[in-house]
Design an enzyme around this catalytic site. Structure first.
Site, PDB file in Angstrom:
ATOM      1  N   SER A 149      16.115  49.612 -12.547  1.00 42.52           N
ATOM      2  CA  SER A 149      16.968  48.929 -11.426  1.00 42.52           C
ATOM      3  C   SER A 149      16.175  49.496 -10.259  1.00 42.52           C
ATOM      4  O   SER A 149      14.723  49.157  -9.993  1.00 42.52           O
ATOM      5  CB  SER A 149      18.361  49.177 -11.150  1.00 42.52           C
ATOM      6  OG  SER A 149      19.319  49.179 -10.606  1.00 42.52           O
ATOM      7  N   ASP A 204      22.856  40.049 -15.548  1.00 44.80           N
ATOM      8  CA  ASP A 204      22.456  40.666 -13.938  1.00 44.80           C
ATOM      9  C   ASP A 204      22.805  39.976 -13.092  1.00 44.80           C
ATOM     10  O   ASP A 204      21.998  39.539 -13.088  1.00 44.80           O
ATOM     11  CB  ASP A 204      21.189  41.709 -14.933  1.00 44.80           C
ATOM     12  CG  ASP A 204      21.029  42.423 -13.717  1.00 44.80           C
ATOM     13  OD1 ASP A 204      22.276  42.965 -12.667  1.00 44.80           O
ATOM     14  OD2 ASP A 204      20.350  43.549 -14.028  1.00 44.80           O
ATOM     15  N   HIS A 250      23.471  44.423 -15.977  1.00 49.17           N
ATOM     16  CA  HIS A 250      22.310  46.005 -15.276  1.00 49.17           C
ATOM     17  C   HIS A 250      23.493  46.868 -15.961  1.00 49.17           C
ATOM     18  O   HIS A 250      24.599  47.732 -16.434  1.00 49.17           O
ATOM     19  CB  HIS A 250      22.931  45.348 -14.678  1.00 49.17           C
ATOM     20  CG  HIS A 250      21.782  46.099 -13.431  1.00 49.17           C
ATOM     21  ND1 HIS A 250      21.024  45.747 -12.599  1.00 49.17           N
ATOM     22  CD2 HIS A 250      22.556  47.370 -12.413  1.00 49.17           C
ATOM     23  CE1 HIS A 250      20.286  46.548 -12.029  1.00 49.17           C
ATOM     24  NE2 HIS A 250      21.124  47.616 -11.753  1.00 49.17           N
TER      25      HIS A 250
END
Length: 315
Positions: A159, A251, A281
């Site tokens: 991320s 995501d 995610h």
């Protein structure tokens, strides 16, 4: 607006999201940063797999551009001959996350890759907005190259940490460290500051990472879209190391991850792309809440191990 497509959701992901979305209380983006950090710590304790058995874990501090940077070193075979080492940057929107929230994943990476993993606790926003995080990550990677018995660096993160992985690789491409970056593994990375993606519209609510939380993180981090470290999608990718880029099928960041993988291919970078279909995610530190994530983690790390072996042989 969604495109009307019905998207496959794994049964264990559906159960986890139903539990998560039924929780009462303030949302993360409605809390001050310290409260959001504690919420993330609690979720990691509940939903991630424990560290498990590993031969050596060492907490220490290394010098950074604005003071000491805490790091955690994992090695399941201490005393090994120098070889590749992974430098890992945690996720959390550059605002939340720490060495503990990604402890289980880093230990598993050290075991499956059979290499040391060094997790970096870079400075967080809003106390330290952009570019504090990439400056710390660059400094940490250079310190590992200079001070750790290794032959090359494998940069990885998820991320926000995926963004920092690519940013650090770009910096070290142009101003190399004392050891080469031989591979990188960005996991559902953030690679641009704009949000005009179909996956934002399809998965921006109810899939753990939300439009509101992304706005919250962005406002605190305050990235400069004209800087390659904030928006690597808008800058040349040629010369980056062999890459394994992974995304999650449900995501909001999925489409920009796909776009960056395509950019790498177009730039001639040896690239492997994997997508955790039907997952969300954050799955790398949800291995207990979403049991199928364990196979996603294992599968990706075994591919990365092969990429590193090939890159090490070529080097």
């Amino acid at each position: 607006m969604t495109d009307g497509t019905t998207h496959f959701t794994r049964p264990d992901v559906a159960m986890f999201l139903a539990f998560l979305n039924a929780q009462e209380g303030p949302k993360m983006e409605e809390m001050p940063p310290e409260g959001a950090r504690e919420m993330f710590r609690v979720m990691a304790q509940m939903a991630d797999a424990p560290r498990g058995e590993i031969a050596q874990v060492e907490d220490r501090s290394i010098p950074g551009p604005a003071g000491e940077i805490p790091v955690r070193i994992y090695d399941n075979r201490p005393g090994r001959e120098p070889g590749p080492v992974m430098v890992f940057f945690h996720g959390g929107g550059w605002v939340i996350g720490d060495l503990d929230t990604h402890d289980g994943y880093c230990a598993e990476a050290a075991r499956l890759l059979d290499m040391p993993v060094i997790a970096i606790d870079y400075r967080l926003a809003p106390e330290h907005p952009f570019p504090a995080a990439p400056e710390d990550c660059e400094a940490a990677a250079r310190w590992v190259a200079d001070n750790f018995a290794c032959t090359g660096l494998v940069l990885s993160g998820e991320s926000a940490g995926g963004n920092l992985t690519i940013a650090t690789a770009l910096t070290l491409r142009d101003k190399p460290a004392s050891k080469p970056v031989i591979a990188m593994h960005p996991i559902y990375p953030a690679v641009t500051t704009h949000d005009d993606w179909q996956s934002y519209r399809d998965f921006g609510e109810g899939h753990l990472l939300t439009t509101g939380s992304m706005t919250y993180f962005g406002n605190h981090y305050a990235p400069d879209p004209a800087d390659y470290r904030a928006a690597p999608l808008d800058f040349p990718a040629a010369g980056l190391p062999p890459t394994l880029l992974t995304t999650a099928g449900l995501d909001p960041l999925r489409d920009q991850g796909r776009a960056y993988a395509a950019k790498l291919v177009e730039a001639g970078v040896p690239t492997t792309y994997r997508e955790a279909t039907g997952s969300v995610h954050g799955y790398i530190n949800l291995a207990q809440g979403i049991p199928s994530a364990k196979e996603d983690i294992r599968g990706a790390l075994l591919v990365l191990k092969a990429i590193v072996a090939e890159a090490s042989g070529a080097a």
